[in-house]
Design a protein around this motif. Structure first.
Motif: not given
Ligand code: KG4
Ligand code: ZN
Length: 379
Positions: A188-189, A225-230, A243-251, A257-259
Motif C-alpha cells: 500500500a502507498e 469498521h476497521l477494528t476486527l470484531a473478534v 489482510l484475509a481477516l478484514t472486510a476492508h483490506p484496501e482501507e 501503511a500511513s502509520f
C-alpha cells in the motif's frame, strides 16, 4: 572462549552458546501466545514460564551442540532493563550455573546487547550511531566501541514498539501486534498527511510517540469498521494472513501503511539530526524488534546509502529478543577484561543499568579467583 547467554528479561526464554563471538547454537521458547489474550506481558506468568523453560532448554542446547556444561567458560546474563521477576529467574539460573561449573559471570545490558547483535553477522564499524527501537525503548546512542555507549536521546513516553502494539490493540489484533501492522501495510502507498510525524519540531534527539498514537486512535474512531470484531489467534494470523481477516483490506492497508511510514520517518529525522551533530561516524546500527519493520529497514537503508555509512541491520531473528546477542555482548565485555561477581543485581525497567563490572585479568585464572573472592566474602 565459550560463553552461554541467558535471556529472560521479558517474554522470551533464550539460551545460546557463542564461541569467540560467533554463534554455536541457540534455543528459544517464546511465551507470546500465552500473553496475547491479555494484550500485554503478564509479569507473573513470564517469571514462572522462564523458571520452567530454562530447565528444559539447557539440556536441549547442550545435547544438540555436543557441549558439556563443564566446557562453558562464562555465563552472560541479561541483567536489565526488564521485568524484575523475570530477570531474577535468569540471574539466579546464571549464578547457579557459575557456582556449579566454575564459569565466570558477566551481566549484560539488554539494550546494549540489541545494538551489538549485528556483530554476530559481521564486525561493527566504530564510531557508529546506534538506534535501538524495541517494545520498551527508543534510544539513540553513540557507540565508540563494544563497551562504550553514550546515550544521545530517548523516548519521553511510549517506545516505537509500544506505539505499534497499542495501535494493533485498537484494531483488536493480538499482542505483540507490530509485525501484523507491517504485514497489513505491504504493497500500500502511505498517505503522508494522515498522521503526524510526532515530536520533530524541536531541537533535540528525544522521541515521543504518544501524539501519534492518539492521532491513530482518533482516525480509527472515524473508521470503526476497521477494528476486527473478534481478536484472531496468532495461529490464524500466521496461516491466513492479517489482510484475509478484514472486510476492508484496501482501507486497512492504507491506514497501516500511513502509520508505518509516520514511525519510520520520525526515526529517520532524529537519526539524521544525530548524524549532523556527531561528525565522523562511519556506521549506523539499527536494532531491536522494530528494526524488523520493513518501512524502517527501507528508510534506514536509503539513509545509510545517501550518507555513505556502513549499515548494520541484523537479520529478523536477531532483531527481537534472543540469547545469542546476550552471549555475544557478554563475550565482548569479557574479552575487554570485565566480569561480575555473584553479587550482580538485576535492574528493572526505568532504571539505568550501571557499568559496575570489575576489571579482571582477562585470563581464566584471574576471573576464577575473583569468583572465589566473591564466594567467600559475599557483598
Ligand atoms: O526487542 P523486542 O523483541 O523486545 C523488547 O526488548 O522490547 O521488541 C518487541 C517489539 C514489539 O513491540 C513488537 O511489536 C515489535 O518489536 N515488532 C515490530 C515488528 N516485529 C516486531 N514492530 C513493527 N514491525 C515489525 N515487523
Ligand atoms: Zn529487547
Amino acid at each position: 572462549m565459550l560463553v552461554l547467554g541467558v535471556e529472560t528479561s521479558c517474554d522470551e526464554t533464550g539460551l545460546a552458546l557463542v564461541r569467540d563471538g560467533a554463534l554455536v547454537s541457540e534455543a528459544l521458547a517464546s511465551q507470546t501466545d500465552m500473553h496475547a489474550v491479555f494484550g500485554g506481558v503478564v509479569p507473573e506468568i513470564a517469571s514462572r514460564e522462564h523458571l520452567r523453560m530454562l530447565l528444559v532448554l539447557l539440556p536441549q542446547l547442550l545435547a544438540k551442540s555436543g557441549i558439556n556444561s563443564a566446557d562453558i567458560d562464562a555465563v552472560a546474563v541479561a541483567r536489565g532493563p526488564g521485568l524484575l521477576g523475570a530477570l531474577l529467574v535468569g540471574l539466579s539460573f546464571a549464578k547457579g550455573l557459575c557456582l556449579g561449573t566454575g564459569a565466570r559471570l558477566i551481566g549484560v545490558n539488554h539494550l546494549h546487547a540489541h545494538l551489538l547483535a549485528p556483530g554476530l553477522e559481521s564486525d561493527l564499524s566504530y564510531p557508529a550511531l546506534g538506534l535501538l527501537v524495541s517494545g520498551g525503548h527508543t534510544h539513540l546512542y553513540r557507540l565508540d566501541g563494544p563497551t562504550q555507549f553514550v546515550l544521545l536521546g530517548r523516548t519521553l513516553d511510549d517506545a516505537a514498539g509500544e506505539a505499534f502494539d497499542k495501535v494493533a490493540k485498537l484494531l483488536n489484533l493480538p499482542y505483540p501486534g507490530g509485525r501484523y501492522l507491517d504485514e497489513l501495510a505491504q504493497g500500500a502507498e502511505p498517505d503522508r498527511h494522515l498522521f503526524p510525524r510526532a515530536y520533530i519540531h524541536n531541537d533535540n534527539l528525544d522521541f515521543s510517540f504518544s501524539g501519534l498514537k492518539t492521532a491513530v486512535a482518533e482516525e480509527l474512531g472515524k473508521r470503526p469498521h476497521l477494528t476486527l470484531a473478534v481478536m484472531p489467534s496468532a495461529d490464524e494470523l500466521r496461516t491466513r494472513g492479517a489482510l484475509a481477516l478484514t472486510a476492508h483490506p484496501e482501507e486497512l492497508a492504507l491506514v497501516s501503511a500511513s502509520f508505518n511510514w509516520a514511525v519510520a520517518e520520525t526515526l529517520r529525522i532524529k537519526v539524521e539530526r544525530a548524524l549532523d551533530r556527531e561528525p565522523g561516524l562511519c556506521g549506523l546500527v539499527v536494532a531491536g524488534g522494530v528494526a524488523a519493520n520493513s518501512f524502517v529497514r527501507q528508510t534506514m537503508t536509503r539513509l545509510a546509502q545517501g550518507r555513505g555509512l556502513r549499515l548494520h541491520l541484523p537479520g529478523l531473528a536477531l532483531c527481537t529478543d534472543n540469547a545469542a546477542m546476550i552471549a555475544h555482548a557478554g563475550w565482548q565485555a569479557l574479552r575487554a577484561g570485565y566480569a561480575h561477581g555473584l553479587d550482580l543485581e538485576s535492574v528493572p525497567r526505568g532504571r539505568a543499568v550501571p557499568q559496575d563490572w570489575v576489571h579482571t585479568a582477562a585470563d581464566e585464572a584471574g576471573a576464577s579467583s575473583m569468583l572465589r573472592v566473591v564466594l567467600t566474602h559475599p557483598a
